[in-house]
Motif scaffolding. Sequence first.
Motif, PDB file in Angstrom:
ATOM      1  N   ASN A  22     120.310 -31.885  57.085  1.00  0.00           N
ATOM      2  CA  ASN A  22     120.942 -31.777  55.775  1.00  0.00           C
ATOM      3  C   ASN A  22     122.413 -31.394  55.902  1.00  0.00           C
ATOM      4  OD1 ASN A  22     120.619 -31.906  52.881  1.00  0.00           O
ATOM      5  ND2 ASN A  22     120.944 -29.710  52.906  1.00  0.00           N
ATOM      6  N   THR A  23     122.709 -30.508  56.833  1.00  0.00           N
ATOM      7  CA  THR A  23     124.099 -30.090  57.050  1.00  0.00           C
ATOM      8  C   THR A  23     124.930 -31.259  57.559  1.00  0.00           C
ATOM      9  OG1 THR A  23     123.436 -27.813  57.453  1.00  0.00           O
ATOM     10  CG2 THR A  23     125.596 -28.483  58.290  1.00  0.00           C
ATOM     11  N   LEU A  24     124.377 -32.044  58.466  1.00  0.00           N
ATOM     12  CA  LEU A  24     125.093 -33.231  58.955  1.00  0.00           C
ATOM     13  C   LEU A  24     125.346 -34.220  57.814  1.00  0.00           C
ATOM     14  CD1 LEU A  24     123.364 -33.847  62.399  1.00  0.00           C
ATOM     15  CD2 LEU A  24     125.706 -33.060  61.996  1.00  0.00           C
ATOM     16  N   ASN A  25     124.325 -34.428  56.990  1.00  0.00           N
ATOM     17  CA  ASN A  25     124.459 -35.311  55.833  1.00  0.00           C
ATOM     18  C   ASN A  25     125.559 -34.793  54.903  1.00  0.00           C
ATOM     19  OD1 ASN A  25     123.712 -37.365  53.892  1.00  0.00           O
ATOM     20  ND2 ASN A  25     122.664 -35.749  52.778  1.00  0.00           N
ATOM     21  N   TYR A  26     125.485 -33.497  54.575  1.00  0.00           N
ATOM     22  CA  TYR A  26     126.495 -32.879  53.717  1.00  0.00           C
ATOM     23  C   TYR A  26     127.892 -33.024  54.325  1.00  0.00           C
ATOM     24  CZ  TYR A  26     129.703 -29.128  52.582  1.00  0.00           C
ATOM     25  OH  TYR A  26     130.846 -28.430  52.299  1.00  0.00           O
ATOM     26  N   TYR A  27     128.012 -32.721  55.606  1.00  0.00           N
ATOM     27  CA  TYR A  27     129.320 -32.702  56.250  1.00  0.00           C
ATOM     28  C   TYR A  27     129.942 -34.091  56.312  1.00  0.00           C
ATOM     29  CZ  TYR A  27     132.950 -31.024  59.433  1.00  0.00           C
ATOM     30  OH  TYR A  27     134.146 -30.686  60.005  1.00  0.00           O
ATOM     31  N   VAL A  28     129.151 -35.092  56.613  1.00  0.00           N
ATOM     32  CA  VAL A  28     129.659 -36.476  56.631  1.00  0.00           C
ATOM     33  C   VAL A  28     130.142 -36.860  55.232  1.00  0.00           C
ATOM     34  CG1 VAL A  28     128.973 -38.904  56.878  1.00  0.00           C
ATOM     35  CG2 VAL A  28     128.357 -37.236  58.646  1.00  0.00           C
ATOM     36  N   HIS A  31     133.323 -30.745  48.354  1.00  0.00           N
ATOM     37  CA  HIS A  31     132.246 -29.828  48.752  1.00  0.00           C
ATOM     38  C   HIS A  31     131.098 -29.862  47.749  1.00  0.00           C
ATOM     39  CE1 HIS A  31     130.087 -26.090  49.496  1.00  0.00           C
ATOM     40  NE2 HIS A  31     130.506 -25.624  48.338  1.00  0.00           N
ATOM     41  N   ILE A  32     131.398 -29.709  46.487  1.00  0.00           N
ATOM     42  CA  ILE A  32     130.362 -29.651  45.459  1.00  0.00           C
ATOM     43  C   ILE A  32     129.634 -30.988  45.334  1.00  0.00           C
ATOM     44  CG2 ILE A  32     129.956 -29.391  42.965  1.00  0.00           C
ATOM     45  CD1 ILE A  32     132.171 -27.173  43.090  1.00  0.00           C
ATOM     46  N   THR A  33     130.358 -32.101  45.372  1.00  0.00           N
ATOM     47  CA  THR A  33     129.749 -33.422  45.272  1.00  0.00           C
ATOM     48  C   THR A  33     128.822 -33.688  46.457  1.00  0.00           C
ATOM     49  OG1 THR A  33     131.702 -34.208  44.088  1.00  0.00           O
ATOM     50  CG2 THR A  33     130.217 -35.884  44.984  1.00  0.00           C
ATOM     51  N   ALA A  34     129.301 -33.428  47.659  1.00  0.00           N
ATOM     52  CA  ALA A  34     128.477 -33.620  48.857  1.00  0.00           C
ATOM     53  C   ALA A  34     127.263 -32.697  48.823  1.00  0.00           C
ATOM     54  CB  ALA A  34     129.313 -33.372  50.111  1.00  0.00           C
ATOM     55  N   PHE A  35     127.450 -31.504  48.332  1.00  0.00           N
ATOM     56  CA  PHE A  35     126.381 -30.520  48.246  1.00  0.00           C
ATOM     57  C   PHE A  35     125.257 -31.017  47.339  1.00  0.00           C
ATOM     58  CE2 PHE A  35     124.305 -26.718  46.761  1.00  0.00           C
ATOM     59  CZ  PHE A  35     124.264 -25.905  47.884  1.00  0.00           C
ATOM     60  N   ILE A  36     125.598 -31.535  46.175  1.00  0.00           N
ATOM     61  CA  ILE A  36     124.601 -32.021  45.213  1.00  0.00           C
ATOM     62  C   ILE A  36     123.827 -33.205  45.791  1.00  0.00           C
ATOM     63  CG2 ILE A  36     124.310 -33.162  42.971  1.00  0.00           C
ATOM     64  CD1 ILE A  36     126.646 -31.326  41.983  1.00  0.00           C
ATOM     65  N   SER A  41     123.383 -34.013  48.974  1.00  0.00           N
ATOM     66  CA  SER A  41     122.531 -33.603  50.096  1.00  0.00           C
ATOM     67  C   SER A  41     121.372 -32.720  49.636  1.00  0.00           C
ATOM     68  CB  SER A  41     123.355 -32.898  51.166  1.00  0.00           C
ATOM     69  OG  SER A  41     123.891 -31.707  50.687  1.00  0.00           O
ATOM     70  N   MET A  42     121.504 -32.055  48.511  1.00  0.00           N
ATOM     71  CA  MET A  42     120.429 -31.228  47.982  1.00  0.00           C
ATOM     72  C   MET A  42     119.209 -32.083  47.617  1.00  0.00           C
ATOM     73  SD  MET A  42     120.436 -28.621  44.743  1.00  0.00           S
ATOM     74  CE  MET A  42     120.795 -29.939  43.599  1.00  0.00           C
ATOM     75  N   LEU A  89     112.882 -33.625  52.185  1.00  0.00           N
ATOM     76  CA  LEU A  89     112.628 -33.239  53.577  1.00  0.00           C
ATOM     77  C   LEU A  89     111.895 -31.903  53.652  1.00  0.00           C
ATOM     78  CD1 LEU A  89     116.002 -34.264  55.265  1.00  0.00           C
ATOM     79  CD2 LEU A  89     113.760 -35.305  55.634  1.00  0.00           C
ATOM     80  N   ASN A  90     112.327 -30.938  52.846  1.00  0.00           N
ATOM     81  CA  ASN A  90     111.646 -29.645  52.863  1.00  0.00           C
ATOM     82  C   ASN A  90     110.237 -29.731  52.290  1.00  0.00           C
ATOM     83  OD1 ASN A  90     113.228 -27.456  54.061  1.00  0.00           O
ATOM     84  ND2 ASN A  90     114.769 -28.075  52.580  1.00  0.00           N
ATOM     85  N   SER A  91     110.056 -30.533  51.274  1.00  0.00           N
ATOM     86  CA  SER A  91     108.712 -30.684  50.711  1.00  0.00           C
ATOM     87  C   SER A  91     107.753 -31.274  51.734  1.00  0.00           C
ATOM     88  CB  SER A  91     108.739 -31.591  49.465  1.00  0.00           C
ATOM     89  OG  SER A  91     109.404 -30.964  48.412  1.00  0.00           O
ATOM     90  N   TYR A  92     108.101 -32.442  52.269  1.00  0.00           N
ATOM     91  CA  TYR A  92     107.188 -33.153  53.163  1.00  0.00           C
ATOM     92  C   TYR A  92     107.111 -32.530  54.560  1.00  0.00           C
ATOM     93  CZ  TYR A  92     106.724 -37.018  49.869  1.00  0.00           C
ATOM     94  OH  TYR A  92     106.435 -37.786  48.778  1.00  0.00           O
TER      95      TYR A  92
END
Length: 126
Positions: free
Chosen positions: A20-26, A43-48, A50-51, A57-60
Amino acid sequence: MVAKFLNSEVFRFLVVGVANTLNYYVLYLLFNYVFHINYLTAHITAFIISMIGSFYLNSYYTYRSRPSLSKFLKFPLTYVVNIAISTVSIYILVDLLEINETVSPLIATLIAIPFTFVISKKILKT
């Protein structure tokens, strides 16, 4: 003991967190450097974005629970604390401590991780 840790929720959470961090950072770098969007907006756009991936991912994978509309609607609440901590952290790191805006989102993310684990576990394991 190592095998037990590799199958633990904490380890799975860390794996998802890295992805998720890699996804957010890219996404952050793309918005900030390619599209020349202000670093806080990037930051905020990438954060939303990737959330949303983090929810599935966290669910499954992390908690091995079935996603539902109810959990999906509650999941952003887990990130209220996360986005507040990471946004304040990135502001302090960039504007006050004058740390490079390319590196500071990674540091801010590390600061927020423990809070996200506790809150997401409470929501997704119900």
